[in-house]
Design a protein around this motif. Structure first.
Motif, PDB file in Angstrom:
ATOM      1  N   ALA A 140       0.843  -1.203   0.000  1.00 52.51           N
ATOM      2  CA  ALA A 140       0.000   0.000   0.000  1.00 52.51           C
ATOM      3  C   ALA A 140       0.876   1.250   0.000  1.00 52.51           C
ATOM      4  N   SER A 141       0.670   2.171   0.946  1.00 49.88           N
ATOM      5  CA  SER A 141       1.361   3.463   0.886  1.00 49.88           C
ATOM      6  C   SER A 141       2.845   3.403   1.222  1.00 49.88           C
ATOM      7  N   LEU A 142       3.363   2.278   1.673  1.00 49.15           N
ATOM      8  CA  LEU A 142       4.818   2.161   1.746  1.00 49.15           C
ATOM      9  C   LEU A 142       5.432   2.317   0.359  1.00 49.15           C
ATOM     10  N   SER A 143       4.610   2.113  -0.684  1.00 47.60           N
ATOM     11  CA  SER A 143       5.072   2.336  -2.056  1.00 47.60           C
ATOM     12  C   SER A 143       5.550   3.763  -2.263  1.00 47.60           C
ATOM     13  N   LYS A 144       4.978   4.717  -1.526  1.00 44.69           N
ATOM     14  CA  LYS A 144       5.386   6.122  -1.666  1.00 44.69           C
ATOM     15  C   LYS A 144       6.870   6.301  -1.383  1.00 44.69           C
ATOM     16  N   LEU A 145       7.451   5.446  -0.539  1.00 44.13           N
ATOM     17  CA  LEU A 145       8.867   5.551  -0.237  1.00 44.13           C
ATOM     18  C   LEU A 145       9.713   5.218  -1.456  1.00 44.13           C
ATOM     19  N   PHE A 146       9.266   4.273  -2.254  1.00 42.61           N
ATOM     20  CA  PHE A 146      10.003   3.923  -3.471  1.00 42.61           C
ATOM     21  C   PHE A 146       9.948   5.079  -4.470  1.00 42.61           C
ATOM     22  N   THR A 147       8.764   5.674  -4.618  1.00 47.24           N
ATOM     23  CA  THR A 147       8.656   6.851  -5.481  1.00 47.24           C
ATOM     24  C   THR A 147       9.553   7.969  -4.986  1.00 47.24           C
ATOM     25  N   SER A 148       9.597   8.148  -3.676  1.00 43.89           N
ATOM     26  CA  SER A 148      10.413   9.218  -3.100  1.00 43.89           C
ATOM     27  C   SER A 148      11.895   8.965  -3.324  1.00 43.89           C
ATOM     28  N   ILE A 149      12.330   7.720  -3.191  1.00 42.40           N
ATOM     29  CA  ILE A 149      13.748   7.409  -3.419  1.00 42.40           C
ATOM     30  C   ILE A 149      14.115   7.681  -4.871  1.00 42.40           C
ATOM     31  N   HIS A 361       8.044  15.943   8.493  1.00 45.98           N
ATOM     32  CA  HIS A 361       8.166  15.198   7.247  1.00 45.98           C
ATOM     33  C   HIS A 361       9.481  15.527   6.573  1.00 45.98           C
ATOM     34  N   GLY A 362      10.217  14.470   6.196  1.00 46.27           N
ATOM     35  CA  GLY A 362      11.353  14.638   5.313  1.00 46.27           C
ATOM     36  C   GLY A 362      10.865  14.586   3.880  1.00 46.27           C
ATOM     37  N   LEU A 363      11.777  14.371   2.958  1.00 42.46           N
ATOM     38  CA  LEU A 363      11.377  14.243   1.562  1.00 42.46           C
ATOM     39  C   LEU A 363      10.907  12.815   1.328  1.00 42.46           C
ATOM     40  N   GLY A 364       9.603  12.623   1.410  1.00 49.06           N
ATOM     41  CA  GLY A 364       9.007  11.310   1.206  1.00 49.06           C
ATOM     42  C   GLY A 364       8.713  10.555   2.478  1.00 49.06           C
ATOM     43  N   PHE A 365       9.616  10.590   3.440  1.00 45.05           N
ATOM     44  CA  PHE A 365       9.439   9.854   4.691  1.00 45.05           C
ATOM     45  C   PHE A 365       8.751  10.718   5.735  1.00 45.05           C
ATOM     46  N   GLU A 366       7.885  10.091   6.521  1.00 38.88           N
ATOM     47  CA  GLU A 366       7.361  10.737   7.715  1.00 38.88           C
ATOM     48  C   GLU A 366       8.412  10.669   8.811  1.00 38.88           C
TER      49      GLU A 366
END
Length: 586
Positions: A140-149, A361-366
């Motif tokens: 689910a939204s852990l996918s956002k971390l891959f987009t952020s990386i 919030h960092g860039l992508g990570f909470e």
């Protein structure tokens, strides 16, 4: 229930020192392959872990940890996976992993990856598929971390810039007043977007092209930079930027930039049919009419985009996520393969949302979200959660991380919150790490649960002069979970909080009457003065938690009560609630 725990000898001297001798079991000895401070929660690490750190299995003792909190967490997990627990039943199955200093100290699975045929019907028991340590979950939204990386990689390559408007890369994005939204605001959820696309991408549009246009046409509900509002539209927009500036689809960028160099063989979008036997089922969906979803992304908007989306769609295992977490702790590298520069990792750890307290919030990570990070929460702690029942928490200061993957939406999303186990795994890791009194010596420790009070009380004392109370404390609590020092002159019927003078790194200024906080992992020296009393009085240390969240807890050491004259009288030190005496420290 009040419990009389331990007795303290009170010396009838000018210095009345509460010598914490008693019959409690000694805390286990600790050691670490990484030096004498291995496993020390009160001595936070600075900088990245050594770049050559590679994950390896080991016991808690191998990493300098106390196994008891980890064992207790596993017992809790078994209850959360048990339907007979009633309201305590949270998910059919789950897989967890905990690591410290490169040692994987916990890796287990329980319950079932597949159990239901539809929203109300269980499959025959012989068709239930147990959860395993290598079960693949929809993140689910852990996918956002891959987009952020991927975004950080393109930032380092100079293809995007944080404060450049998104419309510079996607001119059509400027419609509906979005011309000033920047890349930074997408990555920190301060763009002004509503939480979700309205209408949903799968409901309102006939094909992927029209759905992507709907993302570009979305209208903000707040001016950019004025509000924090977590929104899938941020990472959906980020996906379109990344695909535009690279000329490659997001799944290719994730594969080439993350999963291939790190050898994450079970991580990616749209997993192949050959892996279906290891994939946990999610929800039985009737709108859209998808039936039992398994092996396809659960999120309907990601599904409408073909399974590859900036906000959802990645599947993975705890082992693959562990490698990603250690890569971040190592400063962006693992086994000689660098996917991020050290500067990029620091940007992910930097709080860009200081204007929005509580939404760090960092860039992508909470950052620093105690509601799911528990005792590992702190200003540098990175993490994210996912709607399917997933979470990842990375604590650079202790070089630790914890992972919880579950299928809590199987067979329906109408289930209790997964936040209690998310917090519990962080609390277990934080409590497994040692805290040692300055200069050594015994400790009193409480890591009590929410909505409880613990007290540590002297017997009756008398003095012919004002009395000084001194002690050392390590406080790691939610801001509303308070340590207070009080005195009573009526045998304990009523108590008055004493003003405290606190010194040490990050100590609160002035003379507070209570202590709390997770921002600083440091011992404080605390002093309080008790006015001269005509008769007997008592001193107590009181730790109170509210019903919501908890940190690691409170440690006390070197408790003493002194006066300028001999102090006649004596009494016992009585503990109630969660206080535990650790004669050899921890």
């Amino acid at each position: 229930m009040r419990i009389r725990a331990l007795t303290a000898a009170v010396a009838l001297l000018t210095t009345l020192t509460l010598s914490l001798a008693g019959g409690a079991a000694a805390a286990p000895a600790h050691g670490s392959a990484h030096g004498s401070d291995g496993g020390r929660f009160d001595r936070p690490s600075a900088g990245f872990a050594p770049a050559g750190t590679v994950l390896r299995p080991g016991s808690p003792g191998d990493a300098g940890l106390d196994a008891a909190p980890i064992d207790a967490f596993e017992q809790q997990m078994a209850g959360w996976e048990d339907p007979s627990a009633g309201a305590g039943y949270l998910f059919p199955g789950a897989t967890t992993l905990m690591a410290h200093d490169g040692v994987v100290v916990e890796r287990s699975a329980g319950g079932f990856a597949v159990k239901y045929a539809d929203t109300t019907t269980e499959l025959p028991p012989d068709q239930w598929i147990p959860a395993r340590t290598d079960t693949i979950y929809d993140l689910a939204s852990l996918s956002k971390l891959f987009t952020s990386i991927v975004a950080m990689q393109q930032l380092a390559a100079g293809r995007i810039a944080l404060d450049t408007p998104v419309a510079h890369y996607l001119p059509e994005f400027a419609t509906n007043g979005k011309g000033d939204i920047t890349i930074r605001e997408l990555l920190t959820h301060t763009s002004g977007f509503d939480a979700d696309p309205v209408p949903s991408l799968w409901q309102g549009y006939p094909d992927i092209a029209s759905r992507e246009k709907a993302i570009l046409d979305a209208k903000p509900i707040n001016p950019p930079g004025t509000t924090y509002l977590y929104s899938d539209l941020n990472m959906l927009s980020m996906q379109l930027v990344l695909e535009e500036v690279t000329g490659k689809p997001l799944d290719t960028l994730v594969r080439e930039g993350i999963t291939a160099p790190l050898h994450l063989t079970d991580t990616g979008y749209n997993p192949p049919a050959s892996k279906l036997p290891r994939i946990a089922a999610t929800e039985y969906q009737t709108s859209p009419d998808r039936g039992m979803v398994r092996g396809q992304v659960h999120d309907e908007n990601a599904w409408a985009l073909g399974g590859v989306a900036g906000h959802a769609g990645v599947f993975s295992t705890v082992d693959d996520l562990a490698v990603l977490a250690q890569t971040i702790l190592n400063g962006g590298t693992y086994r000689g393969h660098r996917i991020l520069s050290g500067d990029s990792v620091r940007l992910m750890e930097e709080n860009f949302n200081q204007a929005f307290p509580g939404d760090s919030h960092g860039l992508g990570f909470e950052l620093d979200q105690i509601w799911y990070m528990g005792g590992l929460s702190g200003p540098q702690t990175l993490g994210h959660t996912g709607f399917t029942g997933t979470s990842l928490v990375i604590d650079p200061q202790s070089r630790s991380f914890v992972i919880l993957l579950s299928n809590r939406v199987h067979p329906t999303r109408n289930t209790p919150s997964t936040n209690p186990p998310r917090r519990a795994i962080g609390e277990a890791m934080s409590q497994a790490m040692r805290v040692s009194a300055p200069g050594g010596g015994p400790l009193w420790y409480s890591g009590q649960g929410g909505g409880t009070t613990s007290t540590l009380t002297t017997g009756p004392l008398t003095a012919s002069a004002p009395v000084d109370v001194d002690f050392s404390t390590f406080v790691n609590t939610e801001s509303t979970d308070l340590l207070t020092v009080e005195d009573s002159t009526d045998g304990g019927a009523t108590w008055q909080a004493l003003p405290l003078t606190v010194t040490g790194e990050g100590a609160p200024p002035g003379t507070p009457t209570s202590l709390s906080g997770q921002a600083v992992r440091a011992w404080w020296h605390v002093h309080a003065s008790v006015p001269q009393q005509a008769g007997a009085f008592r001193i107590r240390w009181r730790y109170t938690t509210d019903p919501v969240y908890e940190g690691r807890g409170v440690d006390l050491a070197h408790l003493s009560v002194t006066s300028g004259h001999p102090v006649p009288g004596s009494g016992d030190l009585t503990a109630t609630g969660g206080w535990k005496f650790l004669p050899d420290g921890r």
